[in-house]
Design an enzyme around this catalytic site. Structure first.
Site, PDB file in Angstrom:
ATOM      1  N   HIS A   1     -11.454   4.725  -4.228  1.00 42.42           N
ATOM      2  CA  HIS A   1     -10.422   4.203  -3.485  1.00 42.42           C
ATOM      3  C   HIS A   1     -10.196   5.113  -2.413  1.00 42.42           C
ATOM      4  CE1 HIS A   1      -7.428   7.016  -5.082  1.00 42.42           C
ATOM      5  NE2 HIS A   1      -8.049   6.980  -6.330  1.00 42.42           N
TER       6      HIS A   1
ATOM      7  N   ASP B   1      -7.166   5.532  -0.561  1.00 42.73           N
ATOM      8  CA  ASP B   1      -5.907   6.088  -0.314  1.00 42.73           C
ATOM      9  C   ASP B   1      -5.438   7.147  -1.134  1.00 42.73           C
ATOM     10  OD1 ASP B   1      -5.726   4.476  -2.713  1.00 42.73           O
ATOM     11  OD2 ASP B   1      -3.618   4.111  -2.436  1.00 42.73           O
TER      12      ASP B   1
ATOM     13  N   ASP C   1      -9.311  13.484  -5.482  1.00 42.37           N
ATOM     14  CA  ASP C   1      -8.805  11.959  -5.810  1.00 42.37           C
ATOM     15  C   ASP C   1      -8.571  11.404  -4.542  1.00 42.37           C
ATOM     16  OD1 ASP C   1      -7.742   9.828  -6.967  1.00 42.37           O
ATOM     17  OD2 ASP C   1      -5.901  10.659  -7.366  1.00 42.37           O
TER      18      ASP C   1
ATOM     19  N   GLU D   1      -4.845   2.020  -4.421  1.00 49.35           N
ATOM     20  CA  GLU D   1      -4.866   2.627  -5.862  1.00 49.35           C
ATOM     21  C   GLU D   1      -3.887   3.323  -6.234  1.00 49.35           C
ATOM     22  OE1 GLU D   1      -6.173   4.911  -9.226  1.00 49.35           O
ATOM     23  OE2 GLU D   1      -5.477   5.507  -7.175  1.00 49.35           O
ATOM     24  N   GLU D   2      -3.112   4.088  -5.568  1.00 49.69           N
ATOM     25  CA  GLU D   2      -2.149   5.050  -5.703  1.00 49.69           C
ATOM     26  C   GLU D   2      -0.916   4.400  -6.004  1.00 49.69           C
ATOM     27  OE1 GLU D   2      -2.869   7.610  -6.751  1.00 49.69           O
ATOM     28  OE2 GLU D   2      -4.769   8.667  -5.824  1.00 49.69           O
TER      29      GLU D   2
ATOM     30  N   ASP E   1     -16.045   3.816 -12.184  1.00 54.49           N
ATOM     31  CA  ASP E   1     -14.892   4.210 -11.298  1.00 54.49           C
ATOM     32  C   ASP E   1     -14.712   5.811 -11.524  1.00 54.49           C
ATOM     33  OD1 ASP E   1     -12.858   4.230  -9.391  1.00 54.49           O
ATOM     34  OD2 ASP E   1     -11.297   2.915 -10.737  1.00 54.49           O
TER      35      ASP E   1
ATOM     36  N   HIS F   1      -3.114  15.521  -7.828  1.00 56.76           N
ATOM     37  CA  HIS F   1      -2.103  15.129  -7.324  1.00 56.76           C
ATOM     38  C   HIS F   1      -1.064  16.346  -7.108  1.00 56.76           C
ATOM     39  CE1 HIS F   1      -1.997  10.422  -8.500  1.00 56.76           C
ATOM     40  NE2 HIS F   1      -3.089  10.897  -7.926  1.00 56.76           N
TER      41      HIS F   1
END
Length: 457
Positions: A123, A125, A156, A190-191, A217, A417
């Site tokens: 992903h 984003d 990520d 995705e987030e 993934d 994150h």
């Protein structure tokens, strides 16, 4: 002249041979010089990759909520992909389309259409990040510190995004044509659950009747020194991911003045309801059981007024051994107080467990690719503690795997994150090599014999 005639012819013949030899040498030297010059003008492929990757980190493709996404950055990222990977976007072999305006779907057909295709998923984003949180480098600067590239998305999930496409670019330049066809899906939200990006890709594939051998993934990684009691690094391949639920607990009582407090208040009752034993090792605890976290606690409007209403929101990550309903029943039983109202805000069950035995094509191909690159690493199935876009693809395949060869050492899990998210330059190179090898390894019709290095946790 009768004596000199043959000699003259011999000398002339020798001159022709010598001249031809000299001309040949000159031509070879010229070609070699031109080739050397052309190679000197073009930097090594991996250097180009390391230049392109930071450019992706500098674009703030932040998803704040389902309704607030940086679409300007997503469009800029689209332009970067087309510029960075000209062969991917111009090759007659690769079919590309935009899905839901900002997500990407690539289809690379194989020379043997009877082989079931697979999907590599990532992903674009990222979650928000602010330098004021305490970053060592601005989160969208892609600044290099001690051979690490710092920035939101380095783990990520822009390293897999760029790594997959750079692997494909490299293979296409080499003239590679896969035997087994494959898809590449790049979601843009995705987030914030992937409801527009990944789910739209799924709808497109369903409409075309696509069935997939497996999906790979993001998710788990190579953990080095993170798992207690395990010597050496371990590559954990996620064969399932936890379910999730947000539960609202609330207590309503008559309000009162703080000068005459009752024995129990709405805050006190609610606090007792959410109290739990703190896990001593949160990094590993999350792998083996359902986890509970109180994320919001709201009560009171004035310092001298006992509030009538107190609310708490609890986020649960549900282990594959439990169901959503079982966890809700357990919360109700644990609280054991009728004054506490429980309400399910949203949630879903854990994902099905994918195969990981010796006959599992996707798992064994991923395992082989890991062991070919890192022979001393332990490879084992695991549970992905977070949720990924891959959960939306469960109707297209029985096997979904969550893994990228990103190295996590003690303390690195908090960067996910969090602040100072980073990846080493060497590790990013390894990602490109991994995806390139994986694509080529998928070309086999049948699984090879079990790898010589057998590892079990």
């Amino acid at each position: 002249m009768t004596d000199s005639g043959p000699k003259f012819k011999i000398l002339k013949f020798l001159k022709i041979i010598i001249c031809s030899f000299i001309i040949t040498l000159l031509l070879l030297f010229t070609v070699a010089s031109l080739r050397t010059l052309s190679l000197d003008k073009q930097p090594p492929l991996i250097d180009l990759f390391l230049f392109i990757h930071p450019e992706a980190i500098r674009i703030p493709t932040v998803s704040f909520s389902e309704t607030e996404i940086n679409t300007t950055a997503l469009l800029e990222f689209d332009r970067l992909l087309r510029k960075a990977f000209p062969t991917v976007f111009s090759s007659s072999l690769v079919h590309h389309e935009l899905v839901a305006k900002y997500s990407h779907l690539f289809w690379v057909p194989g020379s043997q259409p009877d082989l079931m295709p697979y999907l590599l998923l990532a992903h674009i984003d990222v979650v928000p990040a602010s330098e004021s949180d305490g970053w060592d480098a601005p989160p969208f600067s892609a600044q290099e510190i001690d051979d690490f590239i710092y920035g939101r998305g380095t783990i990520d999930d822009k390293s897999p995004v760029m790594g997959i496409l750079q692997a494909l670019e490299y293979l296409l330049i080499k003239g590679y044509v896969p035997r087994r066809g494959f898809y590449i899906g790049l979601g843009h939200d995705e987030e914030v659950s992937g409801f527009k990006g990944a789910m739209s890709i799924v709808r497109v594939l369903k409409q075309r009747g696509v069935k997939l051998s497996f999906v790979m993934d993001e998710g788990l990684a190579i953990l080095d020194g993170v798992i207690s009691g395990l010597e050496g690094p371990a590559a954990l391949i996620g064969i399932s991911e936890k379910g999730q639920a947000t539960v609202k607990l609330s207590v309503a009582m008559l309000p009162g003045h703080s000068s005459m407090p009752p024995r129990e208040t709405s805050i006190g009752i609610l606090a007792a309801a959410v109290k739990r034993v703190l896990e001593r090792k949160p990094d590993t605890n999350a792998f083996v059981r359902t986890t509970t976290a109180v994320t919001m606690f709201n009560a009171g409007v004035k310092v001298n007024v006992i509030p009538s209403l107190a609310e708490a929101y609890v986020n649960l990550r549900i282990h594959s051994a439990q169901s959503l309903q079982e966890v809700l029943d357990l919360i109700q039983l644990t609280v054991g107080d009728q004054r506490v109202k429980m309400e399910l805000v949203d949630g879903f069950d854990p994902l099905p467990v994918s195969s990981s035995d010796e006959k599992s094509f996707g798992f064994q191909i991923i395992k082989k690719t890991v062991l070919d690159m890192f022979p001393t690493v332990t490879v084992a199935p695991g549970i992905c503690i977070g949720n990924t876009d891959s959960r939306h693809f469960k109707d297209l395949t029985n096997d979904i795997y969550r893994f990228a060869p990103v190295w996590f050492k003690p303390g690195d899990a908090q960067r996910f994150h969090g602040i100072n998210e980073r990846i080493s330059k060497k590790n990013y190179e390894e990602l490109v090599v991994f995806y390139s090898s994986l694509i080529q390894n998928c070309d086999i019709q049948k699984l090879p014999e079990p790898h010589s290095s057998v590892h079990e946790l």
